[in-house]
Design a protein around this motif. Structure first.
Motif, short mmCIF file in Angstrom:
data_model
loop_
_atom_site.label_atom_id
_atom_site.label_comp_id
_atom_site.label_asym_id
_atom_site.label_seq_id
_atom_site.Cartn_x
_atom_site.Cartn_y
_atom_site.Cartn_z
N VAL A 191 2.97 21.92 -14.42
CA VAL A 191 3.46 23.25 -14.05
C VAL A 191 3.41 24.18 -15.26
N LEU A 192 3.08 23.64 -16.42
CA LEU A 192 3.05 24.45 -17.66
C LEU A 192 1.75 24.22 -18.45
N PRO A 193 0.61 24.61 -17.89
CA PRO A 193 -0.66 24.37 -18.59
C PRO A 193 -0.70 25.00 -19.98
N GLU A 194 0.03 26.12 -20.17
CA GLU A 194 0.04 26.80 -21.49
C GLU A 194 0.43 25.83 -22.60
N LEU A 195 1.34 24.90 -22.26
CA LEU A 195 1.83 23.96 -23.28
C LEU A 195 0.75 22.99 -23.74
N LEU A 196 -0.32 22.89 -22.96
CA LEU A 196 -1.33 21.87 -23.25
C LEU A 196 -2.63 22.46 -23.76
N ILE A 197 -2.62 23.72 -24.14
CA ILE A 197 -3.87 24.33 -24.60
C ILE A 197 -4.10 24.04 -26.09
N SER A 198 -3.14 24.39 -26.93
CA SER A 198 -3.39 24.28 -28.38
C SER A 198 -3.66 22.85 -28.89
N PRO A 199 -3.05 21.81 -28.32
CA PRO A 199 -3.37 20.47 -28.86
C PRO A 199 -4.85 20.13 -28.79
N PHE A 200 -5.55 20.75 -27.83
CA PHE A 200 -6.97 20.42 -27.66
C PHE A 200 -7.88 21.44 -28.33
N GLU A 201 -7.25 22.39 -29.06
CA GLU A 201 -8.05 23.44 -29.70
C GLU A 201 -8.08 23.29 -31.20
N ALA A 202 -7.71 22.13 -31.71
CA ALA A 202 -7.72 21.96 -33.16
C ALA A 202 -8.19 20.56 -33.54
N SER A 203 -8.80 20.48 -34.70
CA SER A 203 -9.05 19.23 -35.38
C SER A 203 -9.84 18.21 -34.57
N ILE A 204 -9.36 16.97 -34.58
CA ILE A 204 -10.14 15.85 -34.05
C ILE A 204 -10.33 15.96 -32.55
N LEU A 205 -9.31 16.40 -31.82
CA LEU A 205 -9.45 16.49 -30.36
C LEU A 205 -10.45 17.58 -29.98
N LYS A 206 -10.39 18.68 -30.71
CA LYS A 206 -11.35 19.76 -30.45
C LYS A 206 -12.77 19.26 -30.66
N ARG A 207 -12.96 18.54 -31.79
CA ARG A 207 -14.31 18.05 -32.10
C ARG A 207 -14.79 17.05 -31.05
N ALA A 208 -13.88 16.21 -30.58
CA ALA A 208 -14.25 15.23 -29.55
C ALA A 208 -14.72 15.93 -28.28
N ILE A 209 -14.06 17.03 -27.94
CA ILE A 209 -14.46 17.79 -26.75
C ILE A 209 -15.81 18.46 -26.99
N GLU A 210 -15.97 19.06 -28.16
CA GLU A 210 -17.23 19.75 -28.48
C GLU A 210 -18.40 18.77 -28.51
N LYS A 211 -18.14 17.55 -28.97
CA LYS A 211 -19.22 16.54 -29.01
C LYS A 211 -19.50 15.96 -27.63
N GLY A 212 -18.71 16.35 -26.62
CA GLY A 212 -18.92 15.85 -25.27
C GLY A 212 -18.41 14.43 -25.06
N LEU A 213 -17.53 13.96 -25.96
CA LEU A 213 -17.03 12.59 -25.85
C LEU A 213 -15.86 12.50 -24.88
N VAL A 214 -15.21 13.64 -24.64
CA VAL A 214 -14.12 13.68 -23.68
C VAL A 214 -14.07 15.05 -23.02
N GLU A 215 -13.68 15.06 -21.73
CA GLU A 215 -13.45 16.31 -21.02
C GLU A 215 -11.99 16.36 -20.64
N ILE A 216 -11.34 17.48 -20.91
CA ILE A 216 -9.94 17.65 -20.50
C ILE A 216 -9.91 18.75 -19.45
N HIS A 217 -9.33 18.46 -18.30
CA HIS A 217 -9.18 19.47 -17.25
C HIS A 217 -7.71 19.65 -16.93
N LEU A 218 -7.24 20.90 -17.08
CA LEU A 218 -5.83 21.19 -16.78
C LEU A 218 -5.73 21.76 -15.37
N HIS A 219 -4.77 21.26 -14.61
CA HIS A 219 -4.57 21.75 -13.23
C HIS A 219 -3.15 22.27 -13.10
N ASN A 220 -3.04 23.55 -12.78
CA ASN A 220 -1.72 24.16 -12.59
C ASN A 220 -1.22 23.78 -11.20
#
Ligand code: ADE
Length: 224
Positions: A8-37
């Motif tokens: 119910v609070l997707p805003e809370l889950l945006i920044s953890p995936f926008e920095a550092s190792i998690l961001k790089r993992a997403i950019e490399k296509g190693l993981v996809e994160i989908h948030l559903h409100n």
């Protein structure tokens, strides 16, 4: 790996995936994160996702219909290995659990709020319930971010040699040994000579000893 997070609070889950190792993992296509409100799956015109609990008592309960709609929609698209519910009464997250989850392909993580979800959500959909520790958070979002971080950093290709997960604390039920970098002496405290010796077998042995020593002192429970 693909992780769908229902919240119910997707805003809370945006920044953890926008920095550092998690961001790089997403950019490399190693993981996809989908948030559903969850509100997008509300079934009445008030976009309601929670309601008073039967039997009375303080606190709202997350309703089964919106969660069913969201999970069923996702399951119609692909197979999921697990539907995880973040809750303080779940099994406590540890490295073994993170290792196990890192082998899965598709995960759904449901974040609880208020008094939690209608028990029928747990009975019908949830395959695993995870707590991150014996304390109560205001919602499952931060706990879900922690599970994602612990799992994603284990995926092949996410970490490089310098950040390798193999020597992490807990990876063999041992805490990690002390580490040092330059300068070799600081305010009278010297780096252990052995680490400057270049003798790799001896350094390895020293690290094992220190890891064991530290574990005995701080976390004897890990050795039982
Ligand atoms: N939701 C609220 N508290 C939690 C906890 N400790 N672990 C997981 N989810 C939670």
């Amino acid at each position: 790996m693909r992780i769908d997070i229902i919240t119910v609070l997707p805003e809370l889950l945006i920044s953890p995936f926008e920095a550092s190792i998690l961001k790089r993992a997403i950019e490399k296509g190693l993981v996809e994160i989908h948030l559903h409100n969850l509100r997008d799956y509300a079934t009445n015109k008030y976009k309601q996702v929670d309601d008073y609990q039967f039997g009375g008592g303080a606190g709202m309960v997350m309703m089964v219909e919106p969660i069913d709609k969201c999970i069923s929609g996702l399951k119609a698209e692909r197979d999921y290995d697990e539907v995880i519910y973040m809750t303080p009464d779940g099994k406590t997250l540890n490295q073994g659990m993170a290792n196990e989850l890192s082998l899965k392909k598709n995960l759904i993580i449901l974040c609880g709020h208020y008094k939690g979800v209608d028990q029928r959500v747990r009975d019908l959909f949830v395959t695993r319930e995870i707590s991150i520790g014996d304390y109560v958070l205001s919602g499952g979002e931060l706990a879900a971010a922690i599970v994602c971080d612990a799992v994603i950093r284990l995926l092949p290709g996410v970490l490089n040699d310098e950040t390798s997960a193999l020597t992490d604390t807990f990876q063999d039920n041992l805490l990690a040994p002390p580490v040092y970098t330059r300068p070799a002496e600081y305010k009278g405290l010297e780096v252990p000579k052995i680490l400057l010796s270049g003798n790799l077998p001896k350094i390895e042995k020293w690290r094992e000893e220190k890891a064991l020593e530290r574990t005995k002192k701080r976390r004897p429970d890990l050795l039982e």
